[in-house]
Design a protein around this motif. Structure first.
Motif, PDB file in Angstrom:
ATOM      1  N   MET A  96      69.379  63.364  28.697  1.00  0.00           N
ATOM      2  CA  MET A  96      70.195  62.901  29.814  1.00  0.00           C
ATOM      3  C   MET A  96      71.329  61.993  29.339  1.00  0.00           C
ATOM      4  O   MET A  96      72.460  62.081  29.815  1.00  0.00           O
ATOM      5  CB  MET A  96      69.328  62.160  30.824  1.00  0.00           C
ATOM      6  N   LEU A  97      71.049  61.135  28.387  1.00  0.00           N
ATOM      7  CA  LEU A  97      72.078  60.218  27.879  1.00  0.00           C
ATOM      8  C   LEU A  97      73.143  60.938  27.052  1.00  0.00           C
ATOM      9  O   LEU A  97      74.264  60.435  26.901  1.00  0.00           O
ATOM     10  CB  LEU A  97      71.432  59.114  27.041  1.00  0.00           C
ATOM     11  N   SER A  98      72.794  62.098  26.519  1.00  0.00           N
ATOM     12  CA  SER A  98      73.748  62.820  25.664  1.00  0.00           C
ATOM     13  C   SER A  98      74.667  63.759  26.433  1.00  0.00           C
ATOM     14  O   SER A  98      75.564  64.369  25.852  1.00  0.00           O
ATOM     15  CB  SER A  98      72.985  63.635  24.615  1.00  0.00           C
ATOM     16  N   LEU A  99      74.464  63.890  27.744  1.00  0.00           N
ATOM     17  CA  LEU A  99      75.296  64.810  28.530  1.00  0.00           C
ATOM     18  C   LEU A  99      76.759  64.389  28.452  1.00  0.00           C
ATOM     19  O   LEU A  99      77.088  63.203  28.598  1.00  0.00           O
ATOM     20  CB  LEU A  99      74.844  64.823  29.986  1.00  0.00           C
ATOM     21  N   PRO A 100      77.670  65.328  28.247  1.00  0.00           N
ATOM     22  CA  PRO A 100      79.090  64.980  28.131  1.00  0.00           C
ATOM     23  C   PRO A 100      79.675  64.406  29.415  1.00  0.00           C
ATOM     24  O   PRO A 100      80.595  63.600  29.379  1.00  0.00           O
ATOM     25  CB  PRO A 100      79.750  66.315  27.756  1.00  0.00           C
ATOM     26  N   VAL A 101      79.148  64.834  30.565  1.00  0.00           N
ATOM     27  CA  VAL A 101      79.569  64.298  31.867  1.00  0.00           C
ATOM     28  C   VAL A 101      78.335  63.714  32.537  1.00  0.00           C
ATOM     29  O   VAL A 101      77.346  64.419  32.765  1.00  0.00           O
ATOM     30  CB  VAL A 101      80.198  65.394  32.752  1.00  0.00           C
ATOM     31  N   LYS A 102      78.389  62.450  32.832  1.00  0.00           N
ATOM     32  CA  LYS A 102      77.227  61.790  33.419  1.00  0.00           C
ATOM     33  C   LYS A 102      77.038  62.255  34.863  1.00  0.00           C
ATOM     34  O   LYS A 102      77.945  62.162  35.687  1.00  0.00           O
ATOM     35  CB  LYS A 102      77.405  60.264  33.380  1.00  0.00           C
ATOM     36  N   PRO A 103      75.848  62.745  35.200  1.00  0.00           N
ATOM     37  CA  PRO A 103      75.605  63.214  36.571  1.00  0.00           C
ATOM     38  C   PRO A 103      75.355  62.052  37.528  1.00  0.00           C
ATOM     39  O   PRO A 103      74.986  60.954  37.116  1.00  0.00           O
ATOM     40  CB  PRO A 103      74.335  64.055  36.406  1.00  0.00           C
ATOM     41  N   ASN A 104      75.550  62.312  38.806  1.00  0.00           N
ATOM     42  CA  ASN A 104      75.218  61.334  39.841  1.00  0.00           C
ATOM     43  C   ASN A 104      73.794  61.514  40.356  1.00  0.00           C
ATOM     44  O   ASN A 104      73.139  60.548  40.754  1.00  0.00           O
ATOM     45  CB  ASN A 104      76.200  61.440  41.013  1.00  0.00           C
ATOM     46  N   ALA A 158      54.177  73.224  21.766  1.00  0.00           N
ATOM     47  CA  ALA A 158      55.138  72.115  21.857  1.00  0.00           C
ATOM     48  C   ALA A 158      55.562  71.932  23.304  1.00  0.00           C
ATOM     49  O   ALA A 158      55.244  72.757  24.184  1.00  0.00           O
ATOM     50  CB  ALA A 158      56.359  72.379  20.978  1.00  0.00           C
ATOM     51  N   ALA A 159      56.295  70.860  23.546  1.00  0.00           N
ATOM     52  CA  ALA A 159      56.947  70.654  24.838  1.00  0.00           C
ATOM     53  C   ALA A 159      58.445  70.848  24.659  1.00  0.00           C
ATOM     54  O   ALA A 159      59.017  70.434  23.638  1.00  0.00           O
ATOM     55  CB  ALA A 159      56.648  69.264  25.385  1.00  0.00           C
ATOM     56  N   TYR A 160      59.079  71.477  25.654  1.00  0.00           N
ATOM     57  CA  TYR A 160      60.497  71.796  25.558  1.00  0.00           C
ATOM     58  C   TYR A 160      61.228  71.168  26.739  1.00  0.00           C
ATOM     59  O   TYR A 160      60.819  71.333  27.892  1.00  0.00           O
ATOM     60  CB  TYR A 160      60.700  73.315  25.549  1.00  0.00           C
ATOM     61  N   ILE A 161      62.321  70.487  26.437  1.00  0.00           N
ATOM     62  CA  ILE A 161      63.106  69.804  27.460  1.00  0.00           C
ATOM     63  C   ILE A 161      64.510  70.399  27.448  1.00  0.00           C
ATOM     64  O   ILE A 161      65.136  70.512  26.386  1.00  0.00           O
ATOM     65  CB  ILE A 161      63.163  68.286  27.211  1.00  0.00           C
ATOM     66  N   PHE A 162      65.010  70.764  28.636  1.00  0.00           N
ATOM     67  CA  PHE A 162      66.321  71.406  28.728  1.00  0.00           C
ATOM     68  C   PHE A 162      66.823  71.306  30.154  1.00  0.00           C
ATOM     69  O   PHE A 162      66.084  70.920  31.072  1.00  0.00           O
ATOM     70  CB  PHE A 162      66.245  72.873  28.285  1.00  0.00           C
ATOM     71  N   TYR A 163      68.075  71.672  30.355  1.00  0.00           N
ATOM     72  CA  TYR A 163      68.610  71.752  31.721  1.00  0.00           C
ATOM     73  C   TYR A 163      69.437  73.012  31.937  1.00  0.00           C
ATOM     74  O   TYR A 163      69.582  73.479  33.062  1.00  0.00           O
ATOM     75  CB  TYR A 163      69.442  70.515  32.063  1.00  0.00           C
ATOM     76  N   GLU A 164      69.994  73.581  30.886  1.00  0.00           N
ATOM     77  CA  GLU A 164      70.838  74.777  31.028  1.00  0.00           C
ATOM     78  C   GLU A 164      69.995  76.040  31.061  1.00  0.00           C
ATOM     79  O   GLU A 164      69.065  76.194  30.253  1.00  0.00           O
ATOM     80  CB  GLU A 164      71.813  74.888  29.859  1.00  0.00           C
ATOM     81  N   VAL A 165      70.304  76.948  31.981  1.00  0.00           N
ATOM     82  CA  VAL A 165      69.751  78.298  31.975  1.00  0.00           C
ATOM     83  C   VAL A 165      70.955  79.242  32.002  1.00  0.00           C
ATOM     84  O   VAL A 165      71.611  79.402  33.027  1.00  0.00           O
ATOM     85  CB  VAL A 165      68.817  78.564  33.164  1.00  0.00           C
TER      86      VAL A 165
END
Length: 406
Positions: A96-104, A158-165
Motif C-alpha cells: 500500500m505504501l509503495s503505490l505510485p498514487v495514494k488511494p483515498n 505461501a501467502a500472496y498479496i496483490f491488488y492488480e488483476v
C-alpha cells in the motif's frame, strides 16, 4: 514496486478432466518461450495457476508480454511471504505504501485456500485492514467501490498479496487444438481471423498468393509483417507459404468468364492450400470471410467456393461486421499494416460485376475446359516458397494498403 512473482490464471477448461495436464504443459512451454530473453526466471505450478518467479527482474515488461499469451485468463503481480500473520500484515502495508498514487479508499479481500491457517477470511480482512489503517490514518474503508482492493491469498506454500488483476488474452495455449493453414492476404480481415484461430489453440501456418510481377515486393513485405505480428501472439515462429499465382490467374482470365473470375480464383486457392495442408500435417483451413461483406462472401458464393476442398473451413469472422473486425485489428496491432496501399493478387483482375450467386456446375465446367489445370495447381504447390518468421525479422514495409478478400 515490491513484486517478486506474477501469478497466471487459466480458464476453467484448462484445469478440468483429462485435458488438464496437456494444457498445463503447453502453457508452461509457451510462457518459457515468451520469457526466454529474461535470465534466471523460475516457475512452479499450482491448481489452475502458474507462478512466475521474477528473481529481481522488473515486473512491468514481463506482465506486458504475458497478457498477450493465449490460455491466460488473468494475471497479477504479487508479493509473496510466509503465512505468518505479522509478515502478511507487513507485506500488505508495504504494498500500500509503495503505490505510485495514494488511494483515498480501500478494502481487504482475503481468501484462505489453505484451510489449516488459523484465521478465516473474514478475520483476515479485519486483521490486515486494521493494521493498514493504523499506519495510514488518512485512508478510508469503502467495501462497495474502493480505489484499491487489497487481496490476500493464503495458499499452502505461501501467502500472496496483490491488488492488480490484469485481463489476459484467454483462449487456449498455442498448438493445443491442432494445426490449420491460414489464407493470409494483405487486408484487414485475415490477420484478425488468424489471431482468433491462435486464440482457440490452433497452430497456424500462413498461405499467401502473389502474382509477381503484377504485385510488388512491398505487398510481399506487408504480408510478412502481418505474419510476424501473429508470431508474436503465438510465442513461436510462424511458417509463411508464398504461392506463385501469376500463371493460374492469367489462365483463368483467358477463360473469358469475368463475372466468375473471383469464384474461380478462390476455388484454385483452396485446392492449392489443401495440397499444402496435406504436406504440412494441417487439418483445416482458416479464412477471413465475413458474411455478405463482398461478392465472394455471400452464402451462395461461399458454398460454391468451399466445395473445392474437403478440408474443414474455419471462418472466425463469419458473423462479425466490418467495424467489429477493425476494432480487433486495432487491438492486436495489425490495422496500420493492413491499410498500407499495396495491392494483392485478388484486386488485380477484379470484374465490374462479380457474381454473387455463382452456379457450381458452370464453375466446374469452366475448370474442366482449362488445359492442364491440375498441372498448373501442382506447379504452384511445387513453386511455393517457405519462410519461417519471428517478430524480430526486419522487413522493408514503411508506408500505406487496403482490405482484401480473405
Amino acid at each position: 514496486m515490491l513484486y517478486d512473482q506474477i501469478v497466471l490464471r487459466y480458464g476453467d477448461l484448462m484445469v478440468k478432466g483429462r485435458n488438464r495436464n496437456k494444457f498445463e504443459k503447453k502453457m508452461l512451454e509457451q510462457v518459457k518461450q515468451a520469457l526466454l530473453p529474461y535470465e534466471n526466471i523460475s516457475y512452479f505450478k499450482s491448481f489452475g495457476r502458474l507462478f512466475v518467479k521474477l528473481n529481481g527482474h522488473p515486473y512491468e515488461p514481463i506482465a506486458d508480454r504475458l497478457k498477450d499469451l493465449f490460455g491466460i485468463v488473468s494475471l497479477s503481480p504479487v508479493v509473496s511471504t510466509e503465512q505468518d500473520l505479522e509478515k502478511i500484515r507487513a507485506a500488505a502495508l508495504g504494498l500500500m505504501l509503495s503505490l505510485p498514487v495514494k488511494p483515498n479508499t480501500f478494502k481487504v479481500s482475503a481468501k484462505r485456500a489453505w484451510k489449516k491457517y488459523p484465521h478465516n477470511s473474514q478475520e483476515m480482512n479485519h486483521l490486515v485492514g486494521g493494521h493498514v489503517l493504523r499506519a495510514m490514518p488518512d485512508l478510508k474503508v469503502n467495501v462497495k467501490n474502493p480505489d484499491i482492493e487489497l487481496r490476500v491469498d493464503i495458499q499452502e506454500e505461501a501467502a500472496y498479496i496483490f491488488y492488480e488483476v490484469i485481463e489476459g488474452a484467454g483462449g487456449f495455449p498455442f498448438a493445443s487444438n491442432g494445426k490449420a493453414l491460414l489464407l493470409l492476404s494483405g487486408g484487414i480481415d485475415s490477420p484478425v481471423a488468424g489471431w482468433l484461430a491462435l486464440r482457440k489453440g490452433l497452430e497456424v501456418e500462413a498461405v499467401h498468393f502473389h502474382s509477381y510481377p503484377f504485385t510488388s515486393e512491398q505487398a510481399k513485405d506487408k504480408v510478412i509483417e502481418l505474419a510476424k505480428r501473429l508470431s508474436y501472439f503465438s510465442g513461436e515462429p510462424i511458417k509463411l507459404h508464398l504461392v506463385p499465382f501469376t500463371e493460374i490467374q492469367t489462365t483463368l482470365v483467358q477463360a473469358k468468364s469475368d463475372n466468375l473470375i473471383i469464384t474461380l480464383m478462390r476455388r484454385a486457392m483452396l485446392r492449392i492450400t489443401e495440397q499444402l495442408a496435406e504436406r504440412n500435417g494441417a487439418s483445416g483451413i482458416v479464412t477471413g470471410e465475413s458474411l455478405g461483406q463482398v461478392a465472394s462472401q455471400t452464402l451462395s458464393s461461399m458454398n460454391v467456393i468451399g466445395r473445392a476442398t474437403d478440408l474443414p473451413q474455419l471462418k472466425p469472422l463469419i458473423m462479425m461486421d466490418k467495424h467489429e473486425i477493425i476494432r480487433l485489428a486495432e487491438r492486436i496491432g495489425t490495422f496500420e499494416t493492413s491499410i498500407l496501399p499495396y495491392e494483392d493478387c485478388c484486386t488485380l483482375f477484379l470484374p465490374k460485376s462479380p457474381s454473387t450467386n455463382p452456379n457450381l456446375r458452370i464453375a466446374e465446367k469452366i475448370e474442366s475446359l482449362i488445359p492442364n489445370y491440375k498441372q498448373l495447381l501442382a506447379a504452384a504447390v511445387e513453386g511455393t516458397e517457405e519462410l519461417l518468421l519471428t517478430p524480430q525479422l526486419q522487413t522493408a514495409v514503411q508506408t500505406a494498403g487496403e482490405d482484401s478478400w480473405f
